[in-house]
Design a protein around this motif. Structure first.
Motif, mmCIF file in Angstrom:
data_model
loop_
_atom_site.group_PDB
_atom_site.id
_atom_site.type_symbol
_atom_site.label_atom_id
_atom_site.label_comp_id
_atom_site.label_asym_id
_atom_site.label_seq_id
_atom_site.Cartn_x
_atom_site.Cartn_y
_atom_site.Cartn_z
ATOM 1 N N THR A 27 0.828 -1.207 0.000
ATOM 2 C CA THR A 27 0.000 0.000 0.000
ATOM 3 C C THR A 27 0.862 1.257 0.000
ATOM 4 N N LEU A 28 1.932 1.234 0.774
ATOM 5 C CA LEU A 28 2.786 2.416 0.897
ATOM 6 C C LEU A 28 3.419 2.817 -0.432
ATOM 7 N N LEU A 29 3.826 1.849 -1.223
ATOM 8 C CA LEU A 29 4.460 2.182 -2.503
ATOM 9 C C LEU A 29 3.506 2.917 -3.428
ATOM 10 N N VAL A 152 0.650 6.095 11.062
ATOM 11 C CA VAL A 152 1.490 6.551 12.168
ATOM 12 C C VAL A 152 2.645 7.433 11.703
ATOM 13 N N GLY A 153 2.818 7.594 10.409
ATOM 14 C CA GLY A 153 3.925 8.397 9.908
ATOM 15 C C GLY A 153 3.579 9.081 8.602
ATOM 16 N N ASP A 154 4.521 9.827 8.077
ATOM 17 C CA ASP A 154 4.358 10.566 6.829
ATOM 18 C C ASP A 154 4.855 9.703 5.669
ATOM 19 N N PRO A 155 3.998 9.396 4.694
ATOM 20 C CA PRO A 155 4.435 8.555 3.578
ATOM 21 C C PRO A 155 5.539 9.170 2.729
ATOM 22 N N GLY A 157 8.153 10.474 4.047
ATOM 23 C CA GLY A 157 9.371 10.343 4.836
ATOM 24 C C GLY A 157 9.971 8.956 4.757
ATOM 25 N N PHE A 158 10.727 8.607 5.794
ATOM 26 C CA PHE A 158 11.500 7.368 5.808
ATOM 27 C C PHE A 158 10.944 6.344 6.788
ATOM 28 N N ILE A 159 10.256 6.829 7.842
ATOM 29 C CA ILE A 159 9.885 5.955 8.953
ATOM 30 C C ILE A 159 8.953 4.832 8.538
ATOM 31 N N LEU A 160 8.015 5.104 7.612
ATOM 32 C CA LEU A 160 7.064 4.068 7.210
ATOM 33 C C LEU A 160 7.719 2.945 6.417
ATOM 34 N N PHE A 161 8.917 3.186 5.908
ATOM 35 C CA PHE A 161 9.661 2.106 5.254
ATOM 36 C C PHE A 161 10.488 1.326 6.271
ATOM 37 N N VAL A 162 10.867 1.990 7.342
ATOM 38 C CA VAL A 162 11.642 1.322 8.384
ATOM 39 C C VAL A 162 10.767 0.362 9.185
#
Length: 418
Positions: A27-29, A152-155, A157-162
């Protein structure tokens, strides 16, 4: 079921964490691709690449396991997944993403095969059906919870991939620590397409068409959401309800499956799916903007029909198989489904580029309509069906050949006891 939980809780927990990571990255991609300015058509190639890798993994990983063992393959592919999930944010380019998706699809196919081998080995003949049901539930829960974590994070940014990278890494801890002796594993060549088609033409065609539906749902839902102007929260809710519907309707549809001509149920569900998925286009033409609650309903019904149809077709094919053919037939069905899955996102992306967001629903509606029409045709060619040789076993389209083979064997064992 409590016995299964006690004996396999670590495996099931690991599966849930794996699906948390896999559900998030898919979904994030789609959301991040829109932020990076990647076109819908290019994103369709990115999403399709996962299923290409998954298909290769389904064919190649069994040989890898046979040569070096479950633990080494499991650990190596797990490390690969964790690394790739972080690399998405490092190289936001659609070509790089497509290559990474091939790798991650290959790797997920491998970890599913390995985990399912352990789960199957940890189950007895009496508990195998319960184990498969719990496996499906954990998969679905993982994907649904993954959509919540997207908020929980900004898509950008980096955190949602971590987060999914960490979750996947953690998933291997309970599995590797709890797994005792690795099960014996023998790779199985798929039955020839000709033999499989002769056994069940409807099963083969249906699995191919459903591959396109699943890959559109799993790969293109977030791409559709960004093109339709939905927020991250709305996209996550929509995707989650695809799997909520798939989980809730498995069991009532399974009840009907064991009590009526399965072809009639395939026909009815396919026709219903085609009608429901055309609703957004009809609504747009008649009233304009489709309310979000209607979109969620359509998503839930689409997932609630397509996921049980997968299990239903496996059960239907099983009605025409001998016990000795189950392993090779399961490999063939997975391969046919994978071929359909590769084409799904690409065709969806092309249709969406031509007609806008509604192309997402139109593509799946057409596939359901074709399946309904072909089912009706097959009912005129093969007027009688054999008695059901076994029961409906709920399954996920994300399952590997191990789970499909186990489901076929479970049905055969149930028939032998009846």
């Amino acid at each position: 079921m409590l016995i299964v939980l006690r004996n396999a809780w670590a495996l099931l927990l690991g599966i849930m964490l794996l699906m948390l990571g896999n559900g998030m990255q898919g979904t994030l991609l789609g959301i991040r691709g829109n932020l990076e300015g990647i076109s819908t058509l290019h994103m369709s190639f990115v999403m399709s690449a996962y299923f290409l890798g998954f298909l290769f993994g389904s064919r190649m990983v069994p040989e890898m396991i046979r040569r070096v063992g479950h633990v080494r393959v499991f650990a190596a592919l797990g490390s690969m997944i964790s690394a790739v999930l972080v690399m998405y944010a490092v190289v936001p380019d659609w070509v790089a993403w497509a290559l990474l998706r091939v790798i991650i699809g290959f790797s997920f196919a491998g970890v599913y095969i390995t985990a399912e081998s352990w789960l199957n080995s940890a189950s007895t003949n009496e508990t195998r059906g319960q184990a498969l049901s719990l496996y499906l539930i954990m998969q679905m829960i993982g994907i649904i919870l993954a959509q919540i974590l997207l908020n929980v994070g900004d898509p950008s940014g980096f955190i949602l991939f971590v987060i999914p990278s960490v979750l996947v890494s953690l998933a291997f801890t309970p599995i590797l620590l709890a797994a005792t002796k690795a099960p014996a594993f023998e790779s199985t060549k798929p039955m020839s397409f000709r033999r499989l088609y002769e056994a069940s033409p409807l099963g083969c065609v249906g699995m191919f068409l459903l591959g396109g539906v699943f890959s559109a749902q799993f790969g293109m839902a977030s791409v559709w959401g960004t093109q339709a102007g939905l927020t991250v929260r709305e996209i996550s809710i929509f995707v989650a309800f695809i799997y909520v519907g798939g989980l809730l309707l498995q069991y009532p549809i399974g009840w009907f499956s064991d009590r009526m001509d399965r072809r009639r149920l395939v026909l009815g569900l396919s026709a219903m799916g085609a009608v429901v998925l055309m609703l957004p286009l009809v609504w747009t033409l008649l009233f304009g903007t489709v309310p979000f609650v209607v979109l969620v309903f359509v998503g839930a019904m689409g997932g609630g029909i397509s996921n049980p149809l997968y299990s239903l077709l496996v059960a239907y094919v099983n009605d025409y198989l001998d016990n000795s053919d189950m392993a090779s037939a399961s490999a063939g069905l997975i391969f046919i489904n994978g071929l359909g899955a590769i084409t799904g996102p690409i065709i969806t992306g092309y249709i969406m580029a031509l007609m806008g967001p509604n192309g997402f629903f139109v593509f799946m509606a057409v596939l359901f309509a074709v399946l309904a029409g072909y089912t009706a045709y097959r009912m005129t060619r093969r007027r009688t069906t054999p008695e059901h040789v076994g029961g409906f076993t709920p399954m996920s389209p994300n399952s590997s050949v191990i789970a499909v083979e186990a489901a076929l064997e479970k049905s055969e064992e149930a028939a032998a006891r009846s």
